[in-house]
Scaffold this motif. Structure first.
Motif, PDB file in Angstrom:
ATOM      1  N   HIS A   1      11.043   4.714 -14.771  1.00 54.10           N
ATOM      2  CA  HIS A   1      12.382   5.247 -14.981  1.00 54.10           C
ATOM      3  C   HIS A   1      12.861   5.955 -13.721  1.00 54.10           C
ATOM      4  O   HIS A   1      14.006   5.792 -13.276  1.00 54.10           O
ATOM      5  CB  HIS A   1      12.378   6.202 -16.187  1.00 54.10           C
TER       6      HIS A   1
ATOM      7  N   ARG B   1      22.589   2.930 -15.277  1.00 50.15           N
ATOM      8  CA  ARG B   1      21.451   3.607 -15.897  1.00 50.15           C
ATOM      9  C   ARG B   1      20.263   2.667 -16.097  1.00 50.15           C
ATOM     10  O   ARG B   1      20.377   1.461 -15.878  1.00 50.15           O
ATOM     11  CB  ARG B   1      21.862   4.249 -17.213  1.00 50.15           C
TER      12      ARG B   1
ATOM     13  N   GLN C   1      16.027   5.061 -11.358  1.00 50.66           N
ATOM     14  CA  GLN C   1      17.082   6.032 -11.034  1.00 50.66           C
ATOM     15  C   GLN C   1      17.296   6.125  -9.520  1.00 50.66           C
ATOM     16  O   GLN C   1      18.433   6.168  -9.044  1.00 50.66           O
ATOM     17  CB  GLN C   1      16.690   7.429 -11.568  1.00 50.66           C
TER      18      GLN C   1
END
Lengths: 196, 334
Positions: free
Chosen positions: B266, B327, B270
């Motif tokens: 993640h 995202r 990002q």
């Protein structure tokens, strides 16, 4: 024409006249500048095109280029393997000359698709011989003349060589032995085969 | 065949001088009735050392088969049998031989050949053309060994060149020419290799947001430059062991080897988005893009089928887009 002959011509032009000369000749002959693979076979026209282009680029007759190629094949250090294979023909220059009768057979033992013309040596008189090349490609005899000249040096023998009938089907090289012990010659021993 | 008349040579013997024997059989050994060497050929003398004459045969040669002392008695019984033996002076060099009895119990005559030790013998004893009988095929064999070696060298060169050409053709076939990362074909190969390695891995699908708009307003050349820049950014954010591929217009896939921690992935996602969102200069114009990311994991022990994994990553990517783009979504382990 067998790739071995094309490759030899290419290596000779590159080594004796420089990479630029080879690149220019290859370009003029419409041959890839990377040139020939020794183990493949090419159309005869390609060899002729390279020779014509080389003759024009170097302002030298074809026969002279081919004779220099023959000398290069024996005397250039990068061709040591070939010089050794020829020296196996005999312990002295006379034995070597007589071994040329078997040259095409010997060549076929190693490279079955390499066709060399039939060679026959006849004795004309004292110290004078004729090497007959039958049905040879016209470029073959000048190469052989260069090879003989360099092999004579290799054995330390002084000879005079003339080609007759270069344009016809019965080409021959006249060999006159002037001095069998002219110089010391180069060393040859059976041992020390080129490492693979 | 005409069998009339007396058979020529039957019951008669010939005498040969030592020099004739030397020329015909330069590797001979003549053994007298007492079992001592009477005469040795010049090539054999060269190999076994001088002073052979007068020595007992079993001190000059050793039989390999049968492995017994080479007494005259035994040798006479081995007449006509192909012999395997060696010189005691060169125990590691097997030779071939043949022995015959001499008339009226006057001893034995043995002729030897290097057989397959020929090259070794020539090298070790510096043998010359004159060391072999003119009828011996040894020199032809040596010639053939050298010719074969030259031809093999040439063939190896050819094989290497072809191999190099094949490798570069394969690399080109698996590479996207615009961005220099893997194309779909390269990516499939990468995933197959990764699945076969048995290590867990993650597939991250990256879709550039707003790319189409830039392509439309600034033209294809600007779009191409932007894709190259984006590919360089993705490549720069991966480790060497990870892979990057481009599978569609603005779709990229990253393969992370041995990395399946959702929090780490993640964070990486990002960081990629932040990096891609920085303004990019293309042909003197500033462009702004973003990216939506979907990640799927192959946690093992059995690897997940690459096609299914890509499909899961694609679904997660769709989630990211639906939730407002820019995202990262990690697919729930399926």
């Amino acid at each position: 024409m067998h790739g071995l002959i094309n490759r030899a011509l290419q290596d000779f032009l590159r080594d004796a006249h420089g990479r630029e000369a080879w690149a220019a000749i290859a370009g003029a002959a419409d041959v890839d500048v990377r040139g020939f693979e020794a183990m493949l076979t090419y159309p005869d026209a390609l060899t002729e095109a390279v020779l014509d282009a080389a003759s024009a680029h170097l302002h030298t007759p074809r026969a002279m280029i081919l004779e220099d190629l023959g000398t290069y094949l024996v005397s250039d250090p990068s061709m040591e393997a070939l010089r050794r294979l020829l020296r196996f023909g005999g312990a002295n220059f006379m034995e070597f000359l007589y071994s040329l009768d078997h040259l095409p057979d010997r060549a076929r033992l190693a490279v079955p698709d390499l066709d060399l013309p039939d060679l026959t040596l006849t004795e004309d008189g004292r110290q004078s011989y004729t090497l007959h090349c039958r049905d040879a490609w016209a470029g073959f005899c000048p190469i052989l003349q260069g090879i003989l000249r360099a092999m004579a040096d290799d054995y330390g023998v002084l000879v005079m060589l003339d080609i007759t009938g270069l344009e016809g089907p019965r080409t021959a090289i006249r060999i006159r032995l002037l001095d069998m012990r002219f110089a010391r010659g180069r060393d040859f021993s059976l041992k020390g085969a080129a490492a693979p | 065949m005409n069998m009339a008349g007396p058979p020529v040579g039957q019951g008669r013997v010939i005498g040969l001088s030592g020099s004739a024997l030397d020329r015909l059989m330069p590797m001979h050994l003549w053994i007298g009735a007492s079992g001592l060497v009477v005469r040795a050929g010049p090539t054999l003398a060269r190999m076994a050392g001088d002073g052979l004459c007068g020595q007992p045969l079993e001190r000059v040669i050793a039989l390999r088969h049968p492995a017994r002392a080479a007494t005259l008695d035994l040798m006479l019984r081995l007449q006509g049998t192909p012999l395997k033996l060696n010189l005691t002076a060169a125990p590691d060099m097997p030779l071939k031989g043949m022995v015959v009895a001499l008339p009226a119990g006057s001893g034995a005559f043995l002729n030897l050949s290097p057989g397959l030790s020929l090259v070794e013998a020539v090298n070790r004893f510096d043998l010359t053309l004159q060391d072999f009988a003119a009828t011996d095929l040894a020199v032809e064999l040596l010639w053939l060994v050298e010719a074969k070696s030259a031809v093999t060298t040439e063939l190896k060169r050819l094989a290497n060149r072809l191999n190099g050409a094949r490798a570069s053709a394969e690399a080109r076939a698996a590479t996207d020419t615009l961005t220099n990362v893997a194309n779909r074909r390269g990516l499939e190969a990468m995933l197959t290799r990764q699945a076969a390695s048995g290590r867990p891995f993650a597939v991250m699908q990256v879709d550039l947001d707003h790319f189409k708009a830039i392509n439309d307003t600034h033209g294809h050349a600007a779009g191409d430059a932007l894709l190259q820049e984006a590919a360089a950014i993705l490549r720069g954010q991966c480790r060497r062991r990870d892979g990057v591929g481009r599978i569609g217009g603005d779709e990229f896939v990253l393969v992370f080897d041995d990395l399946v921690d959702p929090r780490v992935l993640h964070r990486i996602g990002q960081r990629l988005i932040e990096r891609l969102e920085q303004p990019i200069e293309v042909n003197g114009q500033t462009c702004r893009i973003s990216a939506s990311i979907g990640v799927a994991l192959s946690t093992g022990p059995a690897p997940t089928d690459p096609v299914r994994l890509l499909h899961e990553a694609d679904r997660a990517l769709y989630e990211s887009k639906r939730a407002g783009r820019g995202r990262v979504t990690i697919a729930a382990p399926g």
